[in-house]
Write a protein that holds these residues in place. Sequence first.
Motif, PDB file in Angstrom:
ATOM      1  N   MET A   1     -20.842  -5.215 -11.116  1.00 12.84           N
ATOM      2  CA  MET A   1     -20.639  -6.038  -9.943  1.00 12.84           C
ATOM      3  C   MET A   1     -21.719  -7.109  -9.807  1.00 12.84           C
ATOM      4  N   PRO A   2     -23.016  -6.793 -10.018  1.00  5.63           N
ATOM      5  CA  PRO A   2     -24.022  -7.856  -9.887  1.00  5.63           C
ATOM      6  C   PRO A   2     -23.777  -9.007 -10.862  1.00  5.63           C
ATOM      7  N   TYR A  18      -9.510  -7.613  -6.310  1.00  2.00           N
ATOM      8  CA  TYR A  18      -9.467  -6.718  -5.156  1.00  2.00           C
ATOM      9  C   TYR A  18      -8.037  -6.482  -4.694  1.00  2.00           C
ATOM     10  N   VAL A  19      -7.235  -7.524  -4.613  1.00  4.53           N
ATOM     11  CA  VAL A  19      -5.841  -7.364  -4.185  1.00  4.53           C
ATOM     12  C   VAL A  19      -5.082  -6.499  -5.185  1.00  4.53           C
ATOM     13  N   HIS A  28     -11.038   3.765  -6.690  1.00  5.02           N
ATOM     14  CA  HIS A  28     -12.391   3.732  -7.259  1.00  5.02           C
ATOM     15  C   HIS A  28     -12.885   2.285  -7.402  1.00  5.02           C
ATOM     16  N   ASN A  29     -12.093   1.441  -8.051  1.00  4.82           N
ATOM     17  CA  ASN A  29     -12.511   0.047  -8.230  1.00  4.82           C
ATOM     18  C   ASN A  29     -12.491  -0.728  -6.915  1.00  4.82           C
ATOM     19  N   GLN A  30     -11.570  -0.386  -6.031  1.00  3.84           N
ATOM     20  CA  GLN A  30     -11.522  -1.030  -4.719  1.00  3.84           C
ATOM     21  C   GLN A  30     -12.827  -0.754  -3.970  1.00  3.84           C
ATOM     22  N   LEU A  33     -15.826  -2.910  -5.150  1.00  2.00           N
ATOM     23  CA  LEU A  33     -15.871  -4.267  -4.600  1.00  2.00           C
ATOM     24  C   LEU A  33     -16.201  -4.265  -3.109  1.00  2.00           C
ATOM     25  N   GLU A  34     -15.923  -3.179  -2.428  1.00  2.43           N
ATOM     26  CA  GLU A  34     -16.201  -3.102  -0.991  1.00  2.43           C
ATOM     27  C   GLU A  34     -17.674  -2.835  -0.701  1.00  2.43           C
ATOM     28  N   ARG A  35     -18.475  -2.611  -1.716  1.00  2.14           N
ATOM     29  CA  ARG A  35     -19.909  -2.390  -1.502  1.00  2.14           C
ATOM     30  C   ARG A  35     -20.618  -3.637  -0.997  1.00  2.14           C
ATOM     31  N   HIS A  36     -20.031  -4.795  -1.219  1.00  2.00           N
ATOM     32  CA  HIS A  36     -20.619  -6.058  -0.788  1.00  2.00           C
ATOM     33  C   HIS A  36     -19.646  -6.717   0.196  1.00  2.00           C
TER      34      HIS A  36
END
Length: 160
Positions: A1-2, A18-19, A28-30, A33-36
């Motif tokens: 992600m960074p 994301y969509v 898991h992947n969603q 991306l929701e971490r930021h």
Amino acid sequence: MPEALSVGTDWRLLGCAYVKFFVTRDHHNQRLLERHPFDLSTSIGRLAFTVTDEVLFPGVFGVETYCSYRVVDSLRRRDPDFGAAWLRRCRYRRQGLGLTVRPIHQSRQVAADIARMLCSSWAHQHCAEDSSVRVCNIVPTMLSDLCTSLCHSGEHPTDP
């Protein structure tokens, strides 16, 4: 992600990812991306603005947003559905510019809006009333096409 959040990344592509994860229920992947939440809100807003301009308006309403102001304003006044879509477009633009930051649950709602816009456009193009066609079948394909067109459009990547 960074690495994905480095300068030079087209943020609309992150929104596409994301969509796609949202529609296919790849939790898991969603969640990654929701971490930021700020970056997610911005990328989803930019993608929603692009989908509204390049997919929904031409596909459903038959109007390009670069038409004259009089044409767009006349349609906005006559057609309540177009007027509502135009207001959502304005909200997505503010979100994409980072002027309004949405929490994660609202970013999920915008992801659902994007999926609905893509399905509406597909239904208008194919005159489909077939109930056997599912959202999870149409949206990933349309997102792949959109990602391809974004990658080859020759635009400079959008910075956060």
